[in-house]
Motif scaffolding. Sequence first.
Motif, PDB file in Angstrom:
ATOM      1  N   HIS A 178       6.111   9.550   0.735  1.00  0.00           N
ATOM      2  CA  HIS A 178       5.125   8.479   0.640  1.00  0.00           C
ATOM      3  C   HIS A 178       5.045   7.716   1.964  1.00  0.00           C
ATOM      4  N   ASP A 235       0.320   5.350   0.271  1.00  0.00           N
ATOM      5  CA  ASP A 235      -0.587   6.495   0.433  1.00  0.00           C
ATOM      6  C   ASP A 235      -2.043   6.081   0.229  1.00  0.00           C
ATOM      7  N   GLY A 236      -2.388   4.886   0.710  1.00  0.00           N
ATOM      8  CA  GLY A 236      -3.752   4.400   0.582  1.00  0.00           C
ATOM      9  C   GLY A 236      -4.046   3.688  -0.718  1.00  0.00           C
ATOM     10  N   ARG A 237      -3.105   3.689  -1.675  1.00  0.00           N
ATOM     11  CA  ARG A 237      -3.283   2.964  -2.940  1.00  0.00           C
ATOM     12  C   ARG A 237      -2.728   1.555  -2.800  1.00  0.00           C
ATOM     13  N   HIS A 238      -3.470   0.594  -3.305  1.00  0.00           N
ATOM     14  CA  HIS A 238      -3.012  -0.787  -3.259  1.00  0.00           C
ATOM     15  C   HIS A 238      -2.293  -1.101  -4.566  1.00  0.00           C
ATOM     16  N   LEU A 239      -1.022  -1.474  -4.471  1.00  0.00           N
ATOM     17  CA  LEU A 239      -0.234  -1.736  -5.677  1.00  0.00           C
ATOM     18  C   LEU A 239      -0.358  -3.173  -6.165  1.00  0.00           C
ATOM     19  N   GLU A 283       0.863  -1.187   0.000  1.00  0.00           N
ATOM     20  CA  GLU A 283       0.000   0.000   0.000  1.00  0.00           C
ATOM     21  C   GLU A 283       0.896   1.232   0.000  1.00  0.00           C
ATOM     22  N   ASP A 314       5.447   6.288  -6.909  1.00  0.00           N
ATOM     23  CA  ASP A 314       4.752   7.475  -7.400  1.00  0.00           C
ATOM     24  C   ASP A 314       3.463   7.083  -8.107  1.00  0.00           C
ATOM     25  N   ASP A 315       2.451   7.898  -7.923  1.00  0.00           N
ATOM     26  CA  ASP A 315       1.156   7.668  -8.550  1.00  0.00           C
ATOM     27  C   ASP A 315       1.210   8.174  -9.990  1.00  0.00           C
ATOM     28  N   ASP A 335      -1.082   8.724 -12.038  1.00  0.00           N
ATOM     29  CA  ASP A 335      -2.149   9.688 -12.313  1.00  0.00           C
ATOM     30  C   ASP A 335      -1.820  11.076 -11.786  1.00  0.00           C
TER      31      ASP A 335
END
Length: 659
Positions: free
Chosen positions: A157, A116-120, A114, A137-138, A140
């Motif tokens: 991050h 920053d709350g994003r699941h990779l 995870e 890095d995101d 988007d």
Amino acid sequence: MDMTPGSQRTLASASARELLHGALRTSDEGEGWVRPWRFSPIQMRALGSCQAWHPGLYRQMARTTAGVTLEFTTDSSEVALELLLDDEPRGTRAVLDYVDPEGEAFPHDGVSCEVDGRHLGLRQPSGDDDCVVFSLDDPDAAPADGVMQLPGMGDTHHVRIWLPCLRGCRLRDVVGNGSFVRGVAARRELLVLGDSIAQGFVSDDPFQAWPALLASRLDLDLVNQGIGGQVFQPGTLLGLAQAVDPACIVVELGANYRYEPCRERLVTRDVRGYLLELSRLWSRVPIWVMSPLWHDEEAYPSHSMSCWRSVPLFLAAHCAPHDQMTLLDGGRLLDHRASLMADGFEHPNAEGSRQLARRLWVRMMMRRGDVEERRTRAQTLLEGAPRRCFPLQEELRRGIGEVLFAEEGCVALSLVPGQVTIWGRDRELAHDVLLMLDDVELVYCLEPALVRDVCLTLGLESVSPVSICVCQGRPKPAAKGHRPSRPREVRPLDASFASVVRERYSHPEYLRQGELEGLLKQGLLLGGFEGGELVGFVGEHPGGSMGMLEVFPEHRGRGWGEALERAKIEDQLARGLRPWCEVWPENRDSLRLQRRLGLKVQAANESCYISRAPEAGEVVAPEGAGDGWAHGAGEEPAQGGDTAQTDEPPACAGDGPRH
């Protein structure tokens, strides 16, 4: 960029040992490698003792790293974790063989991340590599397509890496291409004690296992002591209290009794001993004990000499003496659908794990904070809510009822046992809240999108739309009419009128015990008098709405309905309240009266009462419900357009306290 550990380009690194969460200890494996353990040495001895049902299996499962994470912050755009996976335990493959197609074997496990709350998603070392790499890095959020931040020049991050559930591993360093990799302070823990369902079989991703999802929702670290094949084994908690500081505990055990012969006397002894030991170790920590989840008995029948059907009874009996323990019905935590099971009969897949974590969280949130904290939270959540939420907002403002649930997306309140008022913009959340409630017979639904869910979830069939009418200020002046021949008066009734009110009230069966006496004692039941003779009365329902309007037949057609409601409006305004009532849409005369008195009438398609369908001759109404304007005898329309109820009560009139 070359992220190989030891590369000249590596800008930052940290020992994995310093970043661990959810591990009780580590052991040195040489050359900087460490092994995380989620059990203490004393526990390992207990799991391998003659007291264990399957000591060899338990030792294998205890070496896995279920629930263990590495958590840190970094300004790197990429990080690499040095990691060596253990071979898959034989006990793990025995379960996965029921999941994989014949002749094939998939790992169903790995390392998840995870950021920053994003699941990779899931990663595994490839070939002979001893590291896994994550890009942080995101995409988007990049300044432009194909343009990324320079290493060490981007945002900081927050990273959490979940280690495998179904096998163990060794770790060394975390390296990044930024300027720092810094550990995150430990939180209090969610302690999960369970079997293979808790360990993570078969969610396919450590982050998707229900204990991990639940810990994330609760913002707690996770100590997962799920062990494939485990049952209630007293003695396996020794030394644990010194190693963890749980904020709450979940116990998920009991399913494995169905696979083998077992005697009720021995099983209930072990359940009692285990729960007693748990209670003594954490007497002030909330403990949630799940009964076994649903399983497909036809797909995998239980052993004929198993006592597994008695396990829920044992749990109920041995949880009851401990105030900090709450027994949860596992049959309601997971839908009875094989599609939610990875193996088709018992182990939840990723979707099933998400549902299980979500419903456990809902049930826990019903206990979050004290009564006043939940009420305050509910009021805050309803700020800016649609106008149809007025009854719920007013009940909260007046301090009426008990808030059952108040979290972003859903608020539920109970006026009396079995009756729930609910609003929610999050259908899935509201559905789960309803499932976790006990013995609900009537729902006041303030969200049209939830009506079908309420009916299907609770098995309720009768839907009765209702118009909410809210006072906008002082009532409009009464229209001039003929002067009554005898003097009129409206005043509060006292206890001496109890018998006549009960006798003349059209629906005394709707009054719960003590309700009428309470109204009279508080002066909330107003009586109309003409020449000193009582001609009718009006009161309030438990939710605070105006109701119980009754004009005696011999005095109808003289404007008493309007006079009584006008007096009740003035009475509530004088007490600093905002008067309101509910009217069945069929009762057009009453709706006209509300508009004439200055109340704003909302469309009946915005709110409704939902109840079970009454049997022939049966009256269905919540305890404490009055008749409402639609139920009362009311009065015949007076000459000159005076009010009120002329309609017979509609078929749904027995469902609640309506006008």
